[in-house]
Design a protein around this motif. Structure first.
Motif, PDB file in Angstrom:
ATOM      1  N   THR A  42       0.841  -1.195   0.000  1.00 57.32           N
ATOM      2  CA  THR A  42       0.000   0.000   0.000  1.00 57.32           C
ATOM      3  C   THR A  42       0.877   1.246   0.000  1.00 57.32           C
ATOM      4  OG1 THR A  42      -0.072   0.123   2.412  1.00 57.32           O
ATOM      5  CG2 THR A  42      -1.742  -1.249   1.321  1.00 57.32           C
ATOM      6  N   ASP A  43       0.265   2.399  -0.326  1.00 57.99           N
ATOM      7  CA  ASP A  43       1.008   3.664  -0.318  1.00 57.99           C
ATOM      8  C   ASP A  43       1.545   3.973   1.075  1.00 57.99           C
ATOM      9  OD1 ASP A  43       0.746   4.186  -2.983  1.00 57.99           O
ATOM     10  OD2 ASP A  43      -1.092   5.355  -2.772  1.00 57.99           O
ATOM     11  N   GLU A  44       0.773   3.627   2.091  1.00 56.71           N
ATOM     12  CA  GLU A  44       1.214   3.896   3.469  1.00 56.71           C
ATOM     13  C   GLU A  44       2.481   3.117   3.801  1.00 56.71           C
ATOM     14  OE1 GLU A  44      -1.892   3.197   6.223  1.00 56.71           O
ATOM     15  OE2 GLU A  44      -3.149   4.856   5.513  1.00 56.71           O
ATOM     16  N   GLU A  45       2.527   1.863   3.376  1.00 58.94           N
ATOM     17  CA  GLU A  45       3.717   1.046   3.640  1.00 58.94           C
ATOM     18  C   GLU A  45       4.928   1.609   2.894  1.00 58.94           C
ATOM     19  OE1 GLU A  45       2.305  -3.506   4.356  1.00 58.94           O
ATOM     20  OE2 GLU A  45       1.857  -2.667   2.379  1.00 58.94           O
ATOM     21  N   ARG A  46       4.727   2.033   1.652  1.00 54.82           N
ATOM     22  CA  ARG A  46       5.839   2.575   0.872  1.00 54.82           C
ATOM     23  C   ARG A  46       6.381   3.861   1.475  1.00 54.82           C
ATOM     24  NH1 ARG A  46       2.809   2.357  -4.944  1.00 54.82           N
ATOM     25  NH2 ARG A  46       2.542   0.106  -5.121  1.00 54.82           N
ATOM     26  N   LYS A  47       5.506   4.655   2.079  1.00 51.90           N
ATOM     27  CA  LYS A  47       5.908   5.960   2.596  1.00 51.90           C
ATOM     28  C   LYS A  47       6.477   5.899   4.009  1.00 51.90           C
ATOM     29  CE  LYS A  47       2.744   8.558  -0.374  1.00 51.90           C
ATOM     30  NZ  LYS A  47       1.535   9.410  -0.446  1.00 51.90           N
ATOM     31  N   SER A  48       6.704   4.693   4.505  1.00 54.49           N
ATOM     32  CA  SER A  48       7.279   4.562   5.846  1.00 54.49           C
ATOM     33  C   SER A  48       8.738   5.005   5.881  1.00 54.49           C
ATOM     34  CB  SER A  48       7.168   3.108   6.327  1.00 54.49           C
ATOM     35  OG  SER A  48       7.893   2.245   5.451  1.00 54.49           O
ATOM     36  N   SER A  49       9.366   5.100   4.711  1.00 51.60           N
ATOM     37  CA  SER A  49      10.743   5.574   4.594  1.00 51.60           C
ATOM     38  C   SER A  49      10.799   6.681   3.553  1.00 51.60           C
ATOM     39  CB  SER A  49      11.676   4.432   4.185  1.00 51.60           C
ATOM     40  OG  SER A  49      12.906   4.916   3.700  1.00 51.60           O
ATOM     41  N   LYS A  50      11.554   7.740   3.833  1.00 52.02           N
ATOM     42  CA  LYS A  50      11.643   8.880   2.925  1.00 52.02           C
ATOM     43  C   LYS A  50      12.183   8.462   1.562  1.00 52.02           C
ATOM     44  CE  LYS A  50      14.272  13.140   2.178  1.00 52.02           C
ATOM     45  NZ  LYS A  50      15.305  14.062   2.716  1.00 52.02           N
ATOM     46  N   TRP A  51      13.313   7.753   1.563  1.00 47.94           N
ATOM     47  CA  TRP A  51      13.937   7.383   0.300  1.00 47.94           C
ATOM     48  C   TRP A  51      13.109   6.343  -0.451  1.00 47.94           C
ATOM     49  CZ3 TRP A  51      17.205  10.412  -1.887  1.00 47.94           C
ATOM     50  CH2 TRP A  51      18.046  11.226  -1.111  1.00 47.94           C
ATOM     51  N   ALA A  52      12.506   5.405   0.268  1.00 45.03           N
ATOM     52  CA  ALA A  52      11.642   4.418  -0.385  1.00 45.03           C
ATOM     53  C   ALA A  52      10.450   5.116  -1.029  1.00 45.03           C
ATOM     54  CB  ALA A  52      11.167   3.379   0.621  1.00 45.03           C
ATOM     55  N   SER A  53       9.899   6.116  -0.325  1.00 48.37           N
ATOM     56  CA  SER A  53       8.762   6.869  -0.861  1.00 48.37           C
ATOM     57  C   SER A  53       9.158   7.643  -2.115  1.00 48.37           C
ATOM     58  CB  SER A  53       8.238   7.839   0.203  1.00 48.37           C
ATOM     59  OG  SER A  53       7.193   8.624  -0.307  1.00 48.37           O
ATOM     60  N   MET A  54      10.310   8.309  -2.075  1.00 43.35           N
ATOM     61  CA  MET A  54      10.782   9.069  -3.243  1.00 43.35           C
ATOM     62  C   MET A  54      11.039   8.137  -4.436  1.00 43.35           C
ATOM     63  SD  MET A  54      13.425  11.722  -1.385  1.00 43.35           S
ATOM     64  CE  MET A  54      14.117  12.270  -2.951  1.00 43.35           C
ATOM     65  N   THR A  55      11.634   6.977  -4.154  1.00 40.64           N
ATOM     66  CA  THR A  55      11.928   6.015  -5.222  1.00 40.64           C
ATOM     67  C   THR A  55      10.647   5.506  -5.858  1.00 40.64           C
ATOM     68  OG1 THR A  55      13.973   5.331  -4.108  1.00 40.64           O
ATOM     69  CG2 THR A  55      13.069   3.834  -5.761  1.00 40.64           C
ATOM     70  N   CYS A  56       9.662   5.157  -5.024  1.00 42.23           N
ATOM     71  CA  CYS A  56       8.394   4.625  -5.544  1.00 42.23           C
ATOM     72  C   CYS A  56       7.607   5.687  -6.296  1.00 42.23           C
ATOM     73  CB  CYS A  56       7.553   4.057  -4.405  1.00 42.23           C
ATOM     74  SG  CYS A  56       8.251   2.560  -3.677  1.00 42.23           S
ATOM     75  N   ASP A  57       7.692   6.937  -5.852  1.00 45.48           N
ATOM     76  CA  ASP A  57       7.000   8.021  -6.561  1.00 45.48           C
ATOM     77  C   ASP A  57       7.518   8.142  -7.988  1.00 45.48           C
ATOM     78  OD1 ASP A  57       5.450   8.599  -4.393  1.00 45.48           O
ATOM     79  OD2 ASP A  57       6.655  10.305  -3.703  1.00 45.48           O
ATOM     80  N   VAL A  58       8.831   8.031  -8.147  1.00 43.62           N
ATOM     81  CA  VAL A  58       9.417   8.095  -9.492  1.00 43.62           C
ATOM     82  C   VAL A  58       9.060   6.844 -10.287  1.00 43.62           C
ATOM     83  CG1 VAL A  58      11.586   8.120 -10.800  1.00 43.62           C
ATOM     84  CG2 VAL A  58      11.325   9.563  -8.773  1.00 43.62           C
ATOM     85  N   LEU A  59       9.134   5.701  -9.649  1.00 40.48           N
ATOM     86  CA  LEU A  59       8.943   4.422 -10.328  1.00 40.48           C
ATOM     87  C   LEU A  59       7.531   4.253 -10.866  1.00 40.48           C
ATOM     88  CD1 LEU A  59      10.527   1.780 -10.911  1.00 40.48           C
ATOM     89  CD2 LEU A  59       9.473   0.848  -8.843  1.00 40.48           C
ATOM     90  N   PHE A  60       6.531   4.636 -10.078  1.00 44.40           N
ATOM     91  CA  PHE A  60       5.139   4.364 -10.440  1.00 44.40           C
ATOM     92  C   PHE A  60       4.388   5.592 -10.937  1.00 44.40           C
ATOM     93  CE2 PHE A  60       6.133   1.231  -7.003  1.00 44.40           C
ATOM     94  CZ  PHE A  60       6.175   0.119  -7.819  1.00 44.40           C
ATOM     95  N   GLN A  61       5.085   6.684 -11.204  1.00 45.54           N
ATOM     96  CA  GLN A  61       4.392   7.897 -11.626  1.00 45.54           C
ATOM     97  C   GLN A  61       3.818   7.726 -13.034  1.00 45.54           C
ATOM     98  OE1 GLN A  61       7.346  11.014 -11.560  1.00 45.54           O
ATOM     99  NE2 GLN A  61       8.131  10.521 -13.590  1.00 45.54           N
ATOM    100  N   GLY A  62       2.800   8.536 -13.348  1.00 45.96           N
ATOM    101  CA  GLY A  62       2.181   8.477 -14.674  1.00 45.96           C
ATOM    102  C   GLY A  62       1.522   7.140 -14.925  1.00 45.96           C
ATOM    103  N   GLU A  63       1.774   6.562 -16.086  1.00 51.39           N
ATOM    104  CA  GLU A  63       1.160   5.293 -16.476  1.00 51.39           C
ATOM    105  C   GLU A  63       2.078   4.109 -16.218  1.00 51.39           C
ATOM    106  OE1 GLU A  63      -0.056   5.653 -20.506  1.00 51.39           O
ATOM    107  OE2 GLU A  63      -1.426   7.318 -20.127  1.00 51.39           O
ATOM    108  N   GLY A  64       3.093   4.300 -15.396  1.00 48.02           N
ATOM    109  CA  GLY A  64       3.970   3.193 -15.033  1.00 48.02           C
ATOM    110  C   GLY A  64       5.043   2.866 -16.042  1.00 48.02           C
ATOM    111  N   HIS A  65       5.331   3.797 -16.968  1.00 51.32           N
ATOM    112  CA  HIS A  65       6.348   3.512 -17.991  1.00 51.32           C
ATOM    113  C   HIS A  65       7.768   3.509 -17.420  1.00 51.32           C
ATOM    114  CE1 HIS A  65       3.382   3.516 -21.077  1.00 51.32           C
ATOM    115  NE2 HIS A  65       3.063   4.792 -20.931  1.00 51.32           N
ATOM    116  N   ASN A  66       7.941   4.081 -16.229  1.00 50.60           N
ATOM    117  CA  ASN A  66       9.287   4.131 -15.661  1.00 50.60           C
ATOM    118  C   ASN A  66       9.788   2.765 -15.220  1.00 50.60           C
ATOM    119  OD1 ASN A  66       9.630   6.820 -16.094  1.00 50.60           O
ATOM    120  ND2 ASN A  66       9.257   7.477 -14.008  1.00 50.60           N
ATOM    121  N   LEU A  67       8.878   1.845 -14.931  1.00 46.01           N
ATOM    122  CA  LEU A  67       9.312   0.503 -14.524  1.00 46.01           C
ATOM    123  C   LEU A  67       9.998  -0.232 -15.675  1.00 46.01           C
ATOM    124  CD1 LEU A  67       9.531  -1.600 -12.333  1.00 46.01           C
ATOM    125  CD2 LEU A  67       7.201  -2.339 -12.841  1.00 46.01           C
ATOM    126  N   PRO A  68       9.357  -0.339 -16.850  1.00 43.20           N
ATOM    127  CA  PRO A  68      10.095  -0.949 -17.971  1.00 43.20           C
ATOM    128  C   PRO A  68      11.299  -0.114 -18.393  1.00 43.20           C
ATOM    129  CG  PRO A  68       7.988  -0.070 -18.716  1.00 43.20           C
ATOM    130  CD  PRO A  68       7.958  -0.051 -17.226  1.00 43.20           C
TER     131      PRO A  68
END
Length: 575
Positions: free
Chosen positions: A292-318
């Motif tokens: 969940t978003d809450e679990e991801r945001k438990s750490s500052k760097w993990a939250s920043m990384t996930c924000d970049v990774l899953f932003q928009g339509e998820g094209h950053n993952l591939p």
């Protein structure tokens, strides 16, 4: 306009990437035939030429095969028993019990070993100079290893990963993949990599959880055999470390001239750590995708990384997966230079070993073993147990940004051109053509079943198709909607004819099931075409744009029924 502009930029990237690839191939081949690579100089250019191309082509099977082997376990094998007999045979054995983990373990060593052989065959020797290249180009493509990196990434890895992630069944359905899987399983069975299982157990103990297995506990004899292999694997790993470090301090490796021994040693461990981070990140990313978003945001760097990774339509993952491949291969080639031994004539052998043993050391396989276990598998196992903690560092965020930047340059866009050509020649089709979508399989009582409920201690989370697909650029995506529709209608016509001649209830049921899948595929094509049309006419006063979702769905069904009725009418006219 946006779509045309995006496709135009994709085309530009592809052109310059292919140009760089062609240039890289030319200068590497010139190095080989001018005896300016280690293998062509020490043995013969013909051997180096054969080995580099055999290595690249085999690497294609290893990389693409992983995508297929990890993506196919949830799908009921009975759905492709007849259409893809070799794929069925491979998966019947490769997905039995814990064999998939065994395959992935052996395959990881195969990748490193093949890359090291490619490096021996094509990497330039010290002070190599070819084709009168200016020093700027020589430094950029030869000394930095860029030419070898581009060849390996585009020819040996990315192009088959693209095709295999969408066409798993067609890609796996040949005897080359069958042989590759057998070799990977044999490497694991040898016990060479069994130190990884000790790391697996330590990680599970630290996580306070048990590792899920699809097999019964080992018997007394098998348990003894297992631990004997673990011990001798650990002994070989320790010796490999000792011999490699000794060679580094004696200056008996292929490391670039002028680099101090201490710097080379630090570089060795640093690059292994970078490889480990990149290998673990892909598993951690798929692990946190289920949080969940809450679990991801438990750490500052993990939250920043996930924000970049899953932003928009998820094209950053591939995008990360593509950039990551480029980073990892770059590190592999530098590690190969650092760890591959090179004892000059008249010098003493490393650790005083025999000439035969020294020749084996010179292949670089000791470095491949170290990197496989310590620089790859260990990090993946840690990431499978602690995905969030793995992302909770600034290093992860920096590496993600670096990978996305590399992918955005389009330097490896030529891989999609090779993939498109390969796909056209081989006649690959998406898996949905043969087995339907996950929803369609569920409707046919052949629903998908995950091979594990937990990825702890497993390497399956590291392959991209485990949860999604590598992208295919729109401009090389394949058949048009009309061509896809015509193919499906042809299948429907053939199935109807077979249904009329079916002699048993079982045959009739099989044809009815296949017919339902084809009708569902036709509906999907109509739906995709409608969506594409709405996007291309967005902002205009078009009739489609004024329809609601339910009306769209009714329209797709009406179009599908009309196509099927037209096909049926054609059959009646023929009769």
């Amino acid at each position: 306009m946006g779509g045309r502009g995006a496709n135009g930029w994709s085309g530009i990237k592809a052109v310059y990437s292919v140009a760089l690839l062609i240039f890289s191939v030319i200068i590497v081949m010139a190095l080989i035939f001018d005896e300016q690579t280690k293998l062509s100089r020490d043995v013969h250019p013909a051997l180096a030429f054969v080995l580099i191309w055999v290595g690249l082509l085999w690497l294609c099977l290893v990389e693409g095969g992983q995508a297929s082997m990890v993506g196919l376990p949830p799908i009921d094998r009975e759905l492709y028993r007849d259409s893809h007999p070799i794929s069925f045979r491979i998966c019947e054995h490769g997905h039995k019990g814990d064999n998939l983990d065994r395959y992935l373990l052996g395959r990881q060593f195969m990748v490193l070993a093949i890359v090291f052989v490619i490096n021996q065959s094509g990497a330039p020797v010290k002070d190599a100079s070819i084709l009168g290249l200016p020093s700027v180009l020589a430094n950029a493509f030869l000394k930095s290893g860029l030419a070898m990196i581009l060849m390996t990434c585009m020819i040996g890895q990315l192009n088959t990963q693209v095709n295999a992630s969408h066409c798993m069944l067609d890609f796996l359905n040949d005897w080359g993949n069958w042989f590759t899987v057998k070799v990977a399983m044999a490497i694991e069975a040898s016990g060479l990599l069994h130190a990884s299982y000790l790391i697996q157990m330590i990680v599970a103990a630290l996580a306070g959880r048990t590792i899920e297995s699809n097999e019964e506990p080992r018997s007394g004899f098998m348990n003894l055999l297992f631990w004997v292999r673990v011990l001798y694997s650990c002994a070989i790993l320790i010796f490999a470390f000792f011999a490699t470090i000794a060679a580094l301090f004696e200056g008996k490796t292929t490391m670039w001239e002028g680099v101090p021994e201490v710097v080379a040693l630090v570089l060795f461990f640093l690059l292994m750590s970078v490889v480990g981070m990149l290998e673990g990140m892909q598993i951690a990313f798929f692990g946190v995708a289920k949080m969940t978003d809450e679990e991801r945001k438990s750490s500052k760097w993990a939250s920043m990384t996930c924000d970049v990774l899953f932003q928009g339509e998820g094209h950053n993952l591939p995008g990360f997966m593509v950039g990551r491949q480029l980073c990892v291969v770059s590190c592999f080639f530098v590690i190969a230079r650092v760890t591959s031994m090179d004892v000059e004539e008249g010098e003493s052998n490393v650790l005083g070993v025999s000439n035969g043993a020294q020749e084996f050391f010179n292949t670089g396989l000791l470095g491949a073993l170290i990197t496989t276990i310590v620089g790859s598998i260990a990090w993946q196992l840690v990431a499978s147990a602690f995905p969030l903690a793995f992302l909770s560092t600034p290093i992860t965020y920096i590496l993600l940004r670096l990978c996305l930047l590399l992918e955005a340059t389009g330097i490896c866009a030529g891989a999609w051109v090779i993939a498109a050509v390969h796909r056209k020649i081989a006649g690959f089709q998406r898996d949905e053509v043969y087995v339907g979508t996950a929803e369609e399989r569920a409707a046919m009582a052949h629903g998908d079943k995950p091979i594990h409920t937990s990825e702890l201690g497993h390497l399956t989370g590291g392959a991209f198709p485990a949860t999604s697909d590598l992208p295919i650029e729109n401009w090389v995506a394949g058949a048009t909607y009309t061509e896809r529709r015509a193919r499906i209608l042809g299948n429907i016509k053939a199935l109807r004819a077979q249904l009329k001649t079916a002699s048993t209830e079982e045959e009739m049921q099989q044809y009815e099931t296949a017919l339902q899948a084809e009708v569902a595929s036709l509906q999907r094509v109509n739906r995709e075409e409608g969506q594409s049309f709405r996007e291309s006419t967005k902002g205009r006063d078009m009739q489609l744009g004024d329809l609601g979702e339910d009306e769209h769905e009714d329209q797709y069904k009406d179009e599908t029924d009309q196509h099927i009725d037209d096909e049926g009418q054609d059959e009646d006219d023929e009769e």
